[in-house]
Design a protein around this motif. Structure first.
Motif, mmCIF file in Angstrom:
data_model
loop_
_atom_site.group_PDB
_atom_site.id
_atom_site.type_symbol
_atom_site.label_atom_id
_atom_site.label_comp_id
_atom_site.label_asym_id
_atom_site.label_seq_id
_atom_site.Cartn_x
_atom_site.Cartn_y
_atom_site.Cartn_z
ATOM 1 N N SER A 193 0.797 -1.237 0.000
ATOM 2 C CA SER A 193 0.000 0.000 0.000
ATOM 3 C C SER A 193 0.824 1.280 0.000
ATOM 4 C CB SER A 193 -0.918 0.006 1.233
ATOM 5 O OG SER A 193 -0.156 -0.066 2.429
ATOM 6 N N GLU A 198 -2.738 -4.005 10.730
ATOM 7 C CA GLU A 198 -3.855 -4.836 10.292
ATOM 8 C C GLU A 198 -3.469 -6.301 10.446
ATOM 9 O OE1 GLU A 198 -6.377 -2.604 6.816
ATOM 10 O OE2 GLU A 198 -4.625 -3.758 6.246
ATOM 11 N N HIS A 218 -14.366 -6.013 4.680
ATOM 12 C CA HIS A 218 -13.366 -5.216 5.393
ATOM 13 C C HIS A 218 -12.396 -6.157 6.097
ATOM 14 C CE1 HIS A 218 -11.596 -2.491 8.327
ATOM 15 N NE2 HIS A 218 -12.007 -1.486 7.559
ATOM 16 N N TYR A 270 -8.174 2.145 4.857
ATOM 17 C CA TYR A 270 -8.569 1.102 3.910
ATOM 18 C C TYR A 270 -9.533 1.661 2.874
ATOM 19 C CZ TYR A 270 -10.592 -3.296 2.200
ATOM 20 O OH TYR A 270 -11.033 -4.335 1.415
ATOM 21 N N THR A 298 -7.748 3.435 0.174
ATOM 22 C CA THR A 298 -7.182 2.477 -0.766
ATOM 23 C C THR A 298 -8.238 2.022 -1.770
ATOM 24 O OG1 THR A 298 -5.566 1.694 0.855
ATOM 25 C CG2 THR A 298 -6.065 0.229 -0.997
#
Length: 298
Positions: free
Chosen positions: A101, A122, A198, A279, A282
């Motif tokens: 990322s 995460e 998620h 997130y 992203t």
């Protein structure tokens, strides 16, 4: 000191990968960290001046592993390092970059903030899978994205029976069936119209690929279930049949009557992101979701 020993792993087939690897390595060295280069990365990029280590040695010695490459490189390393509990950070030198990322242009600043303890964590689920034939395990593997049973050629559909925790769920007649983690929900499962999960959800998603019955829809289930998929009919023909894919690992010898058993793995993998990581940001960038102008946009 956070992360006193840091390993670097690169997608060494990429042209120009040595330069960003060396830039990160120099920043780590300047920050007083011991730097290990994964042995294949060092050998194939011509990088010298740093000690090299196998992935197993990295698992025993490193406090952090940094991947410079694409999501595929991250997937492969995550499967190997999961038993050691080494966290990973990914610098995107590929295309999509859902799990690698950190943008390449921000790499040194992002890694510096992680070294300073400013990061988001995460925890991602892995799948443990095996194919059983007449009571005998034939192949087993870990997967971070998904496990997929699919036809191997251009012939007809496969037919399979699905059980969840020993309870009959459905018969599937389709080109394939995807069992995906939240991480894998944005991979093949997404292209087959599966939902996005998620990463914080403790769930899995089962997504049929081009099912014969259009009402056969994806379903999300708890990730502590055991899923068994029994192949009841495979396409016939010289260049056809049925395969199982564990992320990028393939096994093409599936026979009628074989059972694919999938469950949550004992180990998880931790991804580290710079502070402020989102997130949802992203997803907006990678999936090109419509964004409002102003402060809400990236």
């Amino acid at each position: 000191m956070h992360f006193p020993t840091v390993a670097l792993v690169g997608r060494y087939h990429d042209t120009g990968i040595a330069a960003p690897l060396l830039a990160v390595a120099q920043m780590l060295r300047d920050a007083g960290r011991e730097v290990l280069f994964e042995s294949d990365t060092a050998a194939n990029t011509g990088v010298t001046g740093y000690p090299s280590a196998t992935v197993e040695e990295i698992g025993r010695r490193a406090a952090l592993a940094i991947v410079v490459g694409g999501d595929g490189t991250m997937l492969a390393l995550a499967r190997q390092l999961a038993p050691f509990g080494v966290p990973l950070a990914g610098i995107n030198h590929g295309r999509l970059g859902f799990i690698t990322s950190i943008p390449l242009e921000n790499a040194t600043d992002a890694i510096a903030s992680i070294l300073d303890g400013q990061y988001e964590t995460e925890e991602r689920t892995l799948l443990s899978s095996c194919v059983v034939r007449d009571g005998t395990p034939m192949v087993s593997a870990l997967a971070l994205n998904d496990v997929v049973m699919s036809r191997a050629g251009a012939g007809g559909m496969i037919e399979a029976t699905v059980q969840v925790d020993g309870l009959y769920m459905s018969n599937q007649r389709a080109d394939g069936l995807i069992i995906a983690t939240p991480t894998g929900s944005t991979a093949y499962a997404l292209s087959a119209n599966g939902p996005i999960l998620h990463p914080a959800l403790r769930g899995l998603v089962l997504v049929p690929v081009a099912p014969q019955t259009l009402s056969n829809r994806p379903i999300a289930i708890p990730d502590d279930c055991t899923i068994e998929v029994t192949l009841t009919r495979a396409p016939s023909g010289h260049d056809q049949g049925c395969s199982v894919h564990f992320d990028m690992q393939s096994w093409s010898s599936l026979q009628e009557g074989d059972r694919l058993v999938v469950k949550r793995a004992d180990h998880t993998i931790r991804f580290l992101h710079p502070a402020g990581y989102s997130y949802f940001s992203t997803l907006r960038r990678k999936l090109h979701w419509n964004q409002m102008s102003g402060a809400a946009a990236d």
